[in-house]
Design a protein around this motif. Structure first.
Motif, PDB file in Angstrom:
ATOM      1  N   ILE A  53      38.389  51.059  37.711  1.00 14.45           N
ATOM      2  CA  ILE A  53      38.583  50.988  39.155  1.00 14.45           C
ATOM      3  C   ILE A  53      37.383  50.304  39.806  1.00 14.45           C
ATOM      4  CG2 ILE A  53      38.694  52.390  41.267  1.00 14.45           C
ATOM      5  CD1 ILE A  53      40.479  54.347  39.684  1.00 14.45           C
ATOM      6  N   SER A  54      36.179  50.637  39.359  1.00 12.78           N
ATOM      7  CA  SER A  54      34.988  50.014  39.947  1.00 12.78           C
ATOM      8  C   SER A  54      34.953  48.510  39.672  1.00 12.78           C
ATOM      9  CB  SER A  54      33.710  50.685  39.431  1.00 12.78           C
ATOM     10  OG  SER A  54      33.608  50.554  38.035  1.00 12.78           O
ATOM     11  N   THR A  55      35.456  48.083  38.528  1.00 12.92           N
ATOM     12  CA  THR A  55      35.524  46.652  38.222  1.00 12.92           C
ATOM     13  C   THR A  55      36.525  45.961  39.141  1.00 12.92           C
ATOM     14  OG1 THR A  55      34.866  46.993  35.930  1.00 12.92           O
ATOM     15  CG2 THR A  55      36.024  44.933  36.422  1.00 12.92           C
ATOM     16  N   VAL A  56      37.661  46.604  39.416  1.00 14.50           N
ATOM     17  CA  VAL A  56      38.641  46.031  40.342  1.00 14.50           C
ATOM     18  C   VAL A  56      37.998  45.881  41.723  1.00 14.50           C
ATOM     19  CG1 VAL A  56      40.831  46.389  41.550  1.00 14.50           C
ATOM     20  CG2 VAL A  56      40.665  46.897  39.117  1.00 14.50           C
ATOM     21  N   LYS A  57      37.342  46.920  42.212  1.00 12.94           N
ATOM     22  CA  LYS A  57      36.714  46.870  43.538  1.00 12.94           C
ATOM     23  C   LYS A  57      35.649  45.776  43.602  1.00 12.94           C
ATOM     24  CE  LYS A  57      37.418  51.734  44.709  1.00 12.94           C
ATOM     25  NZ  LYS A  57      36.737  53.003  44.992  1.00 12.94           N
ATOM     26  N   ARG A  58      34.816  45.705  42.582  1.00 11.16           N
ATOM     27  CA  ARG A  58      33.756  44.697  42.544  1.00 11.16           C
ATOM     28  C   ARG A  58      34.359  43.288  42.514  1.00 11.16           C
ATOM     29  NH1 ARG A  58      31.170  46.819  38.742  1.00 11.16           N
ATOM     30  NH2 ARG A  58      32.213  45.763  37.029  1.00 11.16           N
ATOM     31  N   THR A  59      35.408  43.117  41.724  1.00  7.88           N
ATOM     32  CA  THR A  59      36.050  41.810  41.605  1.00  7.88           C
ATOM     33  C   THR A  59      36.737  41.411  42.899  1.00  7.88           C
ATOM     34  OG1 THR A  59      36.341  42.182  39.242  1.00  7.88           O
ATOM     35  CG2 THR A  59      37.675  40.450  40.236  1.00  7.88           C
ATOM     36  N   LEU A  60      37.368  42.352  43.591  1.00  8.43           N
ATOM     37  CA  LEU A  60      37.984  42.041  44.881  1.00  8.43           C
ATOM     38  C   LEU A  60      36.919  41.578  45.872  1.00  8.43           C
ATOM     39  CD1 LEU A  60      40.582  44.937  45.240  1.00  8.43           C
ATOM     40  CD2 LEU A  60      41.063  42.512  44.836  1.00  8.43           C
ATOM     41  N   ARG A  61      35.758  42.233  45.873  1.00  5.94           N
ATOM     42  CA  ARG A  61      34.661  41.791  46.757  1.00  5.94           C
ATOM     43  C   ARG A  61      34.228  40.372  46.406  1.00  5.94           C
ATOM     44  NH1 ARG A  61      32.839  47.129  46.038  1.00  5.94           N
ATOM     45  NH2 ARG A  61      31.427  46.426  44.399  1.00  5.94           N
ATOM     46  N   GLU A  62      34.137  40.077  45.105  1.00  5.59           N
ATOM     47  CA  GLU A  62      33.762  38.734  44.664  1.00  5.59           C
ATOM     48  C   GLU A  62      34.779  37.690  45.121  1.00  5.59           C
ATOM     49  OE1 GLU A  62      33.312  38.909  40.414  1.00  5.59           O
ATOM     50  OE2 GLU A  62      31.615  40.293  40.530  1.00  5.59           O
ATOM     51  N   LEU A  63      36.056  38.019  45.020  1.00  7.20           N
ATOM     52  CA  LEU A  63      37.111  37.085  45.437  1.00  7.20           C
ATOM     53  C   LEU A  63      37.099  36.868  46.941  1.00  7.20           C
ATOM     54  CD1 LEU A  63      40.018  38.238  43.091  1.00  7.20           C
ATOM     55  CD2 LEU A  63      38.751  36.066  42.972  1.00  7.20           C
ATOM     56  N   VAL A  64      36.803  37.918  47.697  1.00  9.12           N
ATOM     57  CA  VAL A  64      36.675  37.773  49.159  1.00  9.12           C
ATOM     58  C   VAL A  64      35.481  36.883  49.472  1.00  9.12           C
ATOM     59  CG1 VAL A  64      36.117  38.992  51.314  1.00  9.12           C
ATOM     60  CG2 VAL A  64      37.830  39.943  49.767  1.00  9.12           C
ATOM     61  N   ASP A  65      34.342  37.167  48.859  1.00 10.18           N
ATOM     62  CA  ASP A  65      33.128  36.380  49.098  1.00 10.18           C
ATOM     63  C   ASP A  65      33.305  34.912  48.731  1.00 10.18           C
ATOM     64  OD1 ASP A  65      31.887  38.686  49.993  1.00 10.18           O
ATOM     65  OD2 ASP A  65      30.757  39.019  48.124  1.00 10.18           O
ATOM     66  N   ALA A  66      34.093  34.646  47.690  1.00  9.82           N
ATOM     67  CA  ALA A  66      34.342  33.273  47.248  1.00  9.82           C
ATOM     68  C   ALA A  66      35.435  32.580  48.059  1.00  9.82           C
ATOM     69  CB  ALA A  66      34.704  33.260  45.768  1.00  9.82           C
ATOM     70  N   GLY A  67      36.104  33.325  48.935  1.00 11.36           N
ATOM     71  CA  GLY A  67      37.128  32.739  49.794  1.00 11.36           C
ATOM     72  C   GLY A  67      38.515  32.649  49.189  1.00 11.36           C
ATOM     73  N   TYR A  68      38.739  33.287  48.055  1.00 12.20           N
ATOM     74  CA  TYR A  68      40.058  33.242  47.424  1.00 12.20           C
ATOM     75  C   TYR A  68      41.047  34.182  48.089  1.00 12.20           C
ATOM     76  CZ  TYR A  68      38.290  30.374  43.640  1.00 12.20           C
ATOM     77  OH  TYR A  68      37.757  29.343  42.909  1.00 12.20           O
ATOM     78  N   ILE A  69      40.569  35.297  48.598  1.00  9.34           N
ATOM     79  CA  ILE A  69      41.434  36.253  49.289  1.00  9.34           C
ATOM     80  C   ILE A  69      40.724  36.747  50.536  1.00  9.34           C
ATOM     81  CG2 ILE A  69      42.562  37.026  47.153  1.00  9.34           C
ATOM     82  CD1 ILE A  69      40.866  39.603  47.342  1.00  9.34           C
ATOM     83  N   SER A  70      41.489  37.369  51.412  1.00 11.10           N
ATOM     84  CA  SER A  70      40.900  38.075  52.548  1.00 11.10           C
ATOM     85  C   SER A  70      41.515  39.468  52.568  1.00 11.10           C
ATOM     86  CB  SER A  70      41.159  37.347  53.857  1.00 11.10           C
ATOM     87  OG  SER A  70      42.535  37.319  54.149  1.00 11.10           O
TER      88      SER A  70
END
Length: 88
Positions: A53-70
């Motif tokens: 779960i922590s990896t999913v949360k960390r990865t979602l933050r990375e994708l937001v920061d990279a502009g792939y998702i909001s």
């Protein structure tokens, strides 16, 4: 003509994303509706992707920061819980 999801997958595979970020992004694209919106449950994502779960949360933050998702906050009346909307 390719759908939005197919084009996004092609862009994702051509990107320099780490494997876990690519897996999460493809997961979101696969579950997105026509407006490219999805409402994933983080524990479900973790279970289906075989990551924590922590990896999913960390990865979602990375994708937001990279502009792939909001992520947009939303409120569910039924159980008064909070959730996030992922939009590409």
């Amino acid at each position: 003509m390719a759908t939005k999801q197919v084009k996004l997958k092609e862009q994702a595979y051509a990107s320099n994303l780490k494997s876990r970020a690519l897996s999460v992004l493809i997961y979101l694209i696969d579950r997105a509706n026509q407006e490219l919106t999805c409402f994933p449950a983080i524990p479900t994502m973790a279970e289906q992707l075989h990551i924590s779960i922590s990896t999913v949360k960390r990865t979602l933050r990375e994708l937001v920061d990279a502009g792939y998702i909001s992520k947009d906050a939303r409120f569910r009346e039924k159980n008064r819980g909070r959730a996030a909307t992922c939009i590409r």
